[in-house]
Design an enzyme around this catalytic site. Structure first.
Site, PDB file in Angstrom:
ATOM      1  N   GLY A 110       0.824  -1.206   0.000  1.00 39.93           N
ATOM      2  CA  GLY A 110       0.000   0.000   0.000  1.00 39.93           C
ATOM      3  C   GLY A 110       0.857   1.255   0.000  1.00 39.93           C
ATOM      4  O   GLY A 110       2.072   1.196   0.222  1.00 39.93           O
TER       5      GLY A 110
ATOM      6  N   GLU B  50       0.386  -9.112   2.696  1.00 35.87           N
ATOM      7  CA  GLU B  50      -0.612  -8.378   1.922  1.00 35.87           C
ATOM      8  C   GLU B  50      -1.909  -9.201   1.867  1.00 35.87           C
ATOM      9  O   GLU B  50      -1.946 -10.345   2.315  1.00 35.87           O
ATOM     10  CB  GLU B  50      -0.098  -8.156   0.487  1.00 35.87           C
TER      11      GLU B  50
ATOM     12  N   GLY C 238      -2.775   2.514  12.080  1.00 34.25           N
ATOM     13  CA  GLY C 238      -2.951   3.811  11.420  1.00 34.25           C
ATOM     14  C   GLY C 238      -4.198   3.859  10.564  1.00 34.25           C
ATOM     15  O   GLY C 238      -4.588   4.928  10.095  1.00 34.25           O
TER      16      GLY C 238
ATOM     17  N   THR D 229      -7.842   4.172   9.084  1.00 33.98           N
ATOM     18  CA  THR D 229      -8.976   5.033   9.448  1.00 33.98           C
ATOM     19  C   THR D 229     -10.246   4.486   8.773  1.00 33.98           C
ATOM     20  O   THR D 229     -10.182   3.516   8.023  1.00 33.98           O
ATOM     21  CB  THR D 229      -8.746   6.487   8.995  1.00 33.98           C
TER      22      THR D 229
ATOM     23  N   PRO E  32      -5.359   8.345  14.098  1.00 37.47           N
ATOM     24  CA  PRO E  32      -5.756   8.582  12.709  1.00 37.47           C
ATOM     25  C   PRO E  32      -4.725   9.381  11.927  1.00 37.47           C
ATOM     26  O   PRO E  32      -4.778   9.440  10.709  1.00 37.47           O
ATOM     27  CB  PRO E  32      -7.059   9.375  12.846  1.00 37.47           C
ATOM     28  N   ASN E  33      -3.800   9.996  12.658  1.00 32.91           N
ATOM     29  CA  ASN E  33      -2.753  10.766  11.981  1.00 32.91           C
ATOM     30  C   ASN E  33      -1.494  10.722  12.838  1.00 32.91           C
ATOM     31  O   ASN E  33      -1.505  11.168  13.976  1.00 32.91           O
ATOM     32  CB  ASN E  33      -3.201  12.216  11.765  1.00 32.91           C
ATOM     33  N   MET E  34      -0.431  10.165  12.282  1.00 34.95           N
ATOM     34  CA  MET E  34       0.774   9.945  13.086  1.00 34.95           C
ATOM     35  C   MET E  34       1.801  11.058  12.907  1.00 34.95           C
ATOM     36  O   MET E  34       2.904  10.972  13.427  1.00 34.95           O
ATOM     37  CB  MET E  34       1.400   8.602  12.711  1.00 34.95           C
TER      38      MET E  34
ATOM     39  N   HIS F 186      -7.866  15.553   0.371  1.00 35.96           N
ATOM     40  CA  HIS F 186      -7.022  14.371   0.135  1.00 35.96           C
ATOM     41  C   HIS F 186      -7.078  13.964  -1.337  1.00 35.96           C
ATOM     42  O   HIS F 186      -7.944  14.410  -2.090  1.00 35.96           O
ATOM     43  CB  HIS F 186      -7.479  13.194   1.003  1.00 35.96           C
ATOM     44  N   HIS F 187      -6.185  13.046  -1.670  1.00 33.22           N
ATOM     45  CA  HIS F 187      -6.065  12.493  -3.022  1.00 33.22           C
ATOM     46  C   HIS F 187      -7.328  11.723  -3.454  1.00 33.22           C
ATOM     47  O   HIS F 187      -8.126  11.304  -2.614  1.00 33.22           O
ATOM     48  CB  HIS F 187      -4.852  11.562  -3.083  1.00 33.22           C
TER      49      HIS F 187
ATOM     50  N   LYS G 168      -8.435   8.079  -1.914  1.00 32.39           N
ATOM     51  CA  LYS G 168      -8.804   7.844  -0.507  1.00 32.39           C
ATOM     52  C   LYS G 168     -10.193   7.215  -0.434  1.00 32.39           C
ATOM     53  O   LYS G 168     -11.113   7.636  -1.121  1.00 32.39           O
ATOM     54  CB  LYS G 168      -8.753   9.157   0.290  1.00 32.39           C
TER      55      LYS G 168
HETATM   56  P1  NAP Z   1      -3.691   1.807   0.307  1.00 28.95           P
HETATM   57  O1  NAP Z   1      -2.633   2.329  -0.612  1.00 28.95           O
HETATM   58  O2  NAP Z   1      -5.002   1.360  -0.272  1.00 28.95           O
HETATM   59  O3  NAP Z   1      -3.016   0.637   1.154  1.00 28.95           O
HETATM   60  C1  NAP Z   1      -3.719  -0.320   1.891  1.00 28.95           C
HETATM   61  C2  NAP Z   1      -3.059  -1.650   1.608  1.00 28.95           C
HETATM   62  O4  NAP Z   1      -3.592  -2.662   2.469  1.00 28.95           O
HETATM   63  C3  NAP Z   1      -3.326  -2.091   0.169  1.00 28.95           C
HETATM   64  O5  NAP Z   1      -2.132  -2.583  -0.412  1.00 28.95           O
HETATM   65  C4  NAP Z   1      -4.347  -3.202   0.368  1.00 28.95           C
HETATM   66  O6  NAP Z   1      -4.351  -4.132  -0.694  1.00 28.95           O
HETATM   67  C5  NAP Z   1      -3.837  -3.788   1.661  1.00 28.95           C
HETATM   68  N1  NAP Z   1      -4.789  -4.723   2.290  1.00 28.95           N
HETATM   69  C6  NAP Z   1      -6.147  -4.783   2.146  1.00 28.95           C
HETATM   70  N2  NAP Z   1      -6.627  -5.820   2.859  1.00 28.95           N
HETATM   71  C7  NAP Z   1      -5.558  -6.425   3.450  1.00 28.95           C
HETATM   72  C8  NAP Z   1      -5.414  -7.561   4.309  1.00 28.95           C
HETATM   73  N3  NAP Z   1      -6.468  -8.298   4.661  1.00 28.95           N
HETATM   74  N4  NAP Z   1      -4.182  -7.919   4.732  1.00 28.95           N
HETATM   75  C9  NAP Z   1      -3.093  -7.193   4.359  1.00 28.95           C
HETATM   76  N5  NAP Z   1      -3.165  -6.111   3.521  1.00 28.95           N
HETATM   77  C10 NAP Z   1      -4.388  -5.729   3.102  1.00 28.95           C
HETATM   78  O7  NAP Z   1      -4.044   2.903   1.416  1.00 28.95           O
HETATM   79  P2  NAP Z   1      -3.051   3.890   2.161  1.00 28.95           P
HETATM   80  O8  NAP Z   1      -3.116   5.226   1.520  1.00 28.95           O
HETATM   81  O9  NAP Z   1      -1.741   3.237   2.399  1.00 28.95           O
HETATM   82  O10 NAP Z   1      -3.836   4.041   3.541  1.00 28.95           O
HETATM   83  C11 NAP Z   1      -4.113   2.915   4.356  1.00 28.95           C
HETATM   84  C12 NAP Z   1      -4.877   3.375   5.578  1.00 28.95           C
HETATM   85  O11 NAP Z   1      -4.038   4.203   6.391  1.00 28.95           O
HETATM   86  C13 NAP Z   1      -6.128   4.212   5.283  1.00 28.95           C
HETATM   87  O12 NAP Z   1      -7.131   3.889   6.206  1.00 28.95           O
HETATM   88  C14 NAP Z   1      -5.640   5.631   5.454  1.00 28.95           C
HETATM   89  O13 NAP Z   1      -6.670   6.536   5.765  1.00 28.95           O
HETATM   90  C15 NAP Z   1      -4.712   5.428   6.633  1.00 28.95           C
HETATM   91  N6  NAP Z   1      -3.691   6.472   6.798  1.00 28.95           N
HETATM   92  C16 NAP Z   1      -3.385   6.791   8.081  1.00 28.95           C
HETATM   93  C17 NAP Z   1      -2.383   7.700   8.342  1.00 28.95           C
HETATM   94  C18 NAP Z   1      -2.002   7.963   9.779  1.00 28.95           C
HETATM   95  O14 NAP Z   1      -1.079   8.764  10.016  1.00 28.95           O
HETATM   96  N7  NAP Z   1      -2.652   7.302  10.746  1.00 28.95           N
HETATM   97  C19 NAP Z   1      -1.696   8.306   7.290  1.00 28.95           C
HETATM   98  C20 NAP Z   1      -2.018   7.963   5.971  1.00 28.95           C
HETATM   99  C21 NAP Z   1      -3.025   7.026   5.742  1.00 28.95           C
HETATM  100  P3  NAP Z   1      -5.407  -3.849  -1.928  1.00 28.95           P
HETATM  101  O15 NAP Z   1      -5.154  -2.472  -2.404  1.00 28.95           O
HETATM  102  O16 NAP Z   1      -5.031  -4.866  -2.927  1.00 28.95           O
HETATM  103  O17 NAP Z   1      -6.757  -4.029  -1.340  1.00 28.95           O
END
Ligand code: NAP
Length: 267
Positions: free
Chosen positions: A11, A34, A98, A100, A123-125, A155-156, A159
């Protein structure tokens, strides 16, 4: 040496976290996984993250990796995080969450379960956003009821949830200081003949466009003036850096649920 397992290794955040672990002393990537049918299964996690071969293969399930680390870092989707947390609780390993976009009920369940292990959930680190949480709370206290609060997050286009967990957290913090119930006071976008703004409203608005990494604006609007707090994330590295910091911090804490205010000593 702290051993970290990264979930969602392919991701947007997973890749940056793997890269950040690689350049941080005292922590190493011990395993990565993954979604079971992901095209990157079997590939080297370093190559997928764009940092070159590191000798850690991306596995297809948490069962393959759960015994390999001290801490699991999870930035995926709510359902996956919930399942991964169950495994972490069973094995008693620490976790950094992390992800959300949890529904209210699932969030409560996740928080209850997370208390059984050592867990940081935020929700935001990023450091800047966590400082913004504190300032937003102070401004609300100082300005009182005469200033209307509106929150805008950008956001992009990829999201998957709205509003952002960060915007929801800001709204929650402000409503707690004001002593109001966010379920009744939160106004998510406006359309049509809405009538005049009520005093207790907290407006929350989500913009989705292009590749915006993440922007949060909190407006405190009075008569004749307004204060705006703005945080702009310029890359995902600030979140990844915070996640790695949280992972290194949580392994030495007593069991319980913590957030970034605890990790950064802002409480
Ligand atoms: P992303 O690019 O869609 O990444 C999520 C990854 O998790 C994808 O590769 C997805 O695969 C994978 N995944 C889905 N189901 C899974 C499973 N059962 N086991 C293992 N991997 C799995 O999203 P992102 O932008 O990285 O964001 C991910 C999350 O973090 C979101 O909820 C976002 O809002 C949050 N976030 C939090 C912060 C913070 O500071 N707390 C900062 C940024 C983002 P597929 O795409 O193939 O489904």
């Amino acid at each position: 040496m702290i051993k970290a397992i990264v979930s969602g290794a392919s991701g947007r955040m997973g890749k940056r976290i793997i890269s950040m672990i690689n350049e941080t002393e005292g922590i190493e990537l011990s395993a990565a996984f993954e979604r079971s049918d992901h095209p990157d299964i079997g590939k080297d996690a370093g190559i997928v993250a764009g940092i070159g071969k590191i000798g850690v293969e991306i596995m297809s399930s948490i069962e393959d990796v759960i015994d390999k680390g001290d801490v699991l870092i999870d930035f995926t989707v709510p359902e996956a995080t919930y399942e991964n947390l169950k495994h972490a609780v069973k094995k008693g390993i620490a976790m950094v969450i992390g992800t959300t976009g949890f529904s209210k009920d699932l969030l409560e369940e996740v928080k209850d379960m997370a208390k059984k292990i050592r867990c940081v959930m935020a929700p935001n680190m990023s450091i800047g956003v966590n400082v913004m949480f504190k300032i937003a709370s102070e401004l609300t206290r100082i300005l009182g009821d005469e200033y209307d609060v509106e929150i805008i997050e950008l956001h992009h286009r990829f999201k998957k949830d709205a509003p952002s967990g960060t915007a929801s957290r800001i709204a929650q913090i402000i409503s707690e200081v004001k002593g109001i119930n966010l379920d009744e006071s939160g106004v998510y976008g406006r359309k049509g003949i809405t009538g005049e703004r009520k005093k207790d409203e907290i407006g929350i608005h989500a913009v989705r466009a292009g590749d915006i990494v993440g922007e949060h604006i909190v407006i405190f609007g009075g008569i004749g003036e307004r204060i705006e707090l703005i945080h702009r994330a310029q890359s995902r590295d600030n979140f990844a850096r915070g996640a790695v910091k949280a992972a290194m911090w949580i392994v030495n804490q007593p069991p319980g649920l913590y957030d970034m205010q605890d990790v950064l000593g802002l409480r």
